[in-house]
Design an enzyme around this catalytic site. Structure first.
Site, PDB file in Angstrom:
ATOM      1  N   ASN A  83       1.010  -1.158   0.104  1.00 20.95           N
ATOM      2  CA  ASN A  83       0.158  -0.106   0.196  1.00 20.95           C
ATOM      3  C   ASN A  83       0.963   1.162  -0.099  1.00 20.95           C
ATOM      4  O   ASN A  83       1.722   1.262   0.693  1.00 20.95           O
ATOM      5  CB  ASN A  83      -0.945  -0.026   0.989  1.00 20.95           C
ATOM      6  CG  ASN A  83      -2.067  -1.245   1.304  1.00 20.95           C
ATOM      7  OD1 ASN A  83      -2.559  -1.521   0.124  1.00 20.95           O
ATOM      8  ND2 ASN A  83      -2.321  -1.871   2.291  1.00 20.95           N
ATOM      9  N   HIS A  96       6.535  -1.514   3.771  1.00 20.52           N
ATOM     10  CA  HIS A  96       6.543  -2.730   3.968  1.00 20.52           C
ATOM     11  C   HIS A  96       5.877  -3.669   3.018  1.00 20.52           C
ATOM     12  O   HIS A  96       5.076  -3.126   2.528  1.00 20.52           O
ATOM     13  CB  HIS A  96       5.924  -3.128   5.494  1.00 20.52           C
ATOM     14  CG  HIS A  96       4.637  -2.283   5.354  1.00 20.52           C
ATOM     15  ND1 HIS A  96       4.409  -1.137   5.727  1.00 20.52           N
ATOM     16  CD2 HIS A  96       3.257  -2.980   5.295  1.00 20.52           C
ATOM     17  CE1 HIS A  96       3.180  -0.659   5.756  1.00 20.52           C
ATOM     18  NE2 HIS A  96       2.689  -1.761   5.432  1.00 20.52           N
ATOM     19  N   HIS A  98       3.391  -6.738   2.358  1.00 20.53           N
ATOM     20  CA  HIS A  98       2.286  -7.716   2.990  1.00 20.53           C
ATOM     21  C   HIS A  98       2.496  -9.216   2.260  1.00 20.53           C
ATOM     22  O   HIS A  98       2.455  -9.237   1.050  1.00 20.53           O
ATOM     23  CB  HIS A  98       0.865  -7.462   2.859  1.00 20.53           C
ATOM     24  CG  HIS A  98       0.528  -6.028   3.566  1.00 20.53           C
ATOM     25  ND1 HIS A  98      -0.092  -6.074   4.859  1.00 20.53           N
ATOM     26  CD2 HIS A  98       0.538  -4.914   3.269  1.00 20.53           C
ATOM     27  CE1 HIS A  98      -0.389  -4.713   5.157  1.00 20.53           C
ATOM     28  NE2 HIS A  98       0.371  -3.992   4.382  1.00 20.53           N
TER      29      HIS A  98
END
Ligand code: 5GP
Ligand code: ZN
Length: 107
Positions: A83, A96, A98
């Site tokens: 995101n 990051h 996921h």
């Protein structure tokens, strides 16, 4: 960044169990899992988001980290999500990836 939760986790401040750790990144379980398995692959160096990333080598390493998580946990089928920005659902402004597998609810 002193006030960043993922910098603190990656720095080992909370003794979070790492599924994978290298000199460049760590992988640990999401605190609020949106799938049976929900892991975050997080660079040790702070970048607010993909937009601030100025090192393409690390991107390859992070994807290598995704593969290592899958191998470590025996995941055959999984989804990876990044995101970028508030409107896209980014809540933690430390880059990051996921890794989601099994009964994915979406992130
Ligand atoms: P984002 O919405 O920024 O793409 O994803 C942030 C993710 O980090 C969320 O899925 C959220 O549950 C997870 N998260 C937020 N704070 C913590 C924390 O302190 N520890 C862990 N393990 N995960 C966190
Ligand atoms: Zn950070």
């Amino acid at each position: 960044m002193t006030d960043c939760i993922f910098c603190k986790i990656a720095g080992g401040e909370f003794n979070t169990p790492f599924i994978v750790e290298t000199e460049d990144y760590v992988a640990f379980r999401d605190i609020n899992p949106k799938a049976d398995t929900h892991v975050l692959v997080v660079p040790k160096k702070h970048y607010d988001s993909l937009n601030e990333l100025d090192d393409e080598i690390i991107l390859g390493k992070l994807l290598g980290g995704v593969k290592r998580v899958a191998a470590e946990l025996g995941l055959k089928s999984y989804k990876t999500v990044i995101n970028t920005g508030k409107d896209a659902g980014q809540e933690v402004f430390h880059l990051h990836i996921h890794v989601l597998s099994g009964n994915i609810k979406g992130v």
